[in-house]
Design a protein around this motif. Sequence first.
Motif, PDB file in Angstrom:
ATOM      1  N   THR A 218      47.025  36.350  44.979  1.00 35.38           N
ATOM      2  CA  THR A 218      46.509  36.214  43.615  1.00 35.38           C
ATOM      3  C   THR A 218      45.474  37.258  43.238  1.00 35.38           C
ATOM      4  OG1 THR A 218      44.825  34.644  44.332  1.00 35.38           O
ATOM      5  CG2 THR A 218      46.931  33.732  43.607  1.00 35.38           C
ATOM      6  N   GLY A 219      45.068  38.105  44.184  1.00 35.91           N
ATOM      7  CA  GLY A 219      44.089  39.118  43.824  1.00 35.91           C
ATOM      8  C   GLY A 219      43.345  39.701  45.006  1.00 35.91           C
ATOM      9  N   LEU A 220      42.359  40.524  44.661  1.00 35.89           N
ATOM     10  CA  LEU A 220      41.513  41.200  45.635  1.00 35.89           C
ATOM     11  C   LEU A 220      40.088  40.697  45.416  1.00 35.89           C
ATOM     12  CD1 LEU A 220      41.487  43.490  47.796  1.00 35.89           C
ATOM     13  CD2 LEU A 220      40.935  45.047  45.941  1.00 35.89           C
ATOM     14  N   PHE A 221      39.459  40.164  46.475  1.00 36.12           N
ATOM     15  CA  PHE A 221      38.164  39.522  46.332  1.00 36.12           C
ATOM     16  C   PHE A 221      37.159  40.128  47.304  1.00 36.12           C
ATOM     17  CE2 PHE A 221      41.540  36.530  45.364  1.00 36.12           C
ATOM     18  CZ  PHE A 221      41.199  36.150  44.077  1.00 36.12           C
ATOM     19  N   GLU A 222      35.995  40.501  46.784  1.00 31.32           N
ATOM     20  CA  GLU A 222      34.941  41.007  47.657  1.00 31.32           C
ATOM     21  C   GLU A 222      34.310  39.831  48.392  1.00 31.32           C
ATOM     22  OE1 GLU A 222      31.156  44.069  47.727  1.00 31.32           O
ATOM     23  OE2 GLU A 222      31.998  43.481  45.797  1.00 31.32           O
ATOM     24  N   VAL A 223      34.098  40.016  49.695  1.00 35.01           N
ATOM     25  CA  VAL A 223      33.537  38.952  50.524  1.00 35.01           C
ATOM     26  C   VAL A 223      32.290  39.436  51.256  1.00 35.01           C
ATOM     27  CG1 VAL A 223      35.773  37.812  50.855  1.00 35.01           C
ATOM     28  CG2 VAL A 223      35.008  39.525  52.507  1.00 35.01           C
TER      29      VAL A 223
END
Length: 122
Positions: free
Chosen positions: A38-43
Amino acid sequence: MREIKFRGIRLDNGEWVYGDLLHCKGDDAGRVFIKTDTGLFEVDPHTVGQYTGKCDRQQHKVYEDDIVRDELGSIGAVIFMEGMFAVDFGEGIELQELNTGILEVCEIIGNFFDNPELLKNE
């Protein structure tokens, strides 16, 4: 083929996200992302843990930094050390390598980031 995936806590909302790990270089050096369907997420890079390829006795996927309890009530942390995943029950250098089947008698009761108090009494 072994399933390789990671998890980490999103910086935007504090929720766990699971998927492929991406490190940025250049202007974004030091930033870590997890890519999902569903996407690219910064962690938060300190919260990133790898899937061990194993499940606990409840068939939940076990990740690095999970906290588990065995059938005798001993509590330990899943760690990566010396090229292998193991459970550290806090008994000195005696680690239970995951390939010994230790997780078949363990269940996940939390993780180091959400439940650090579980390890403080050990």
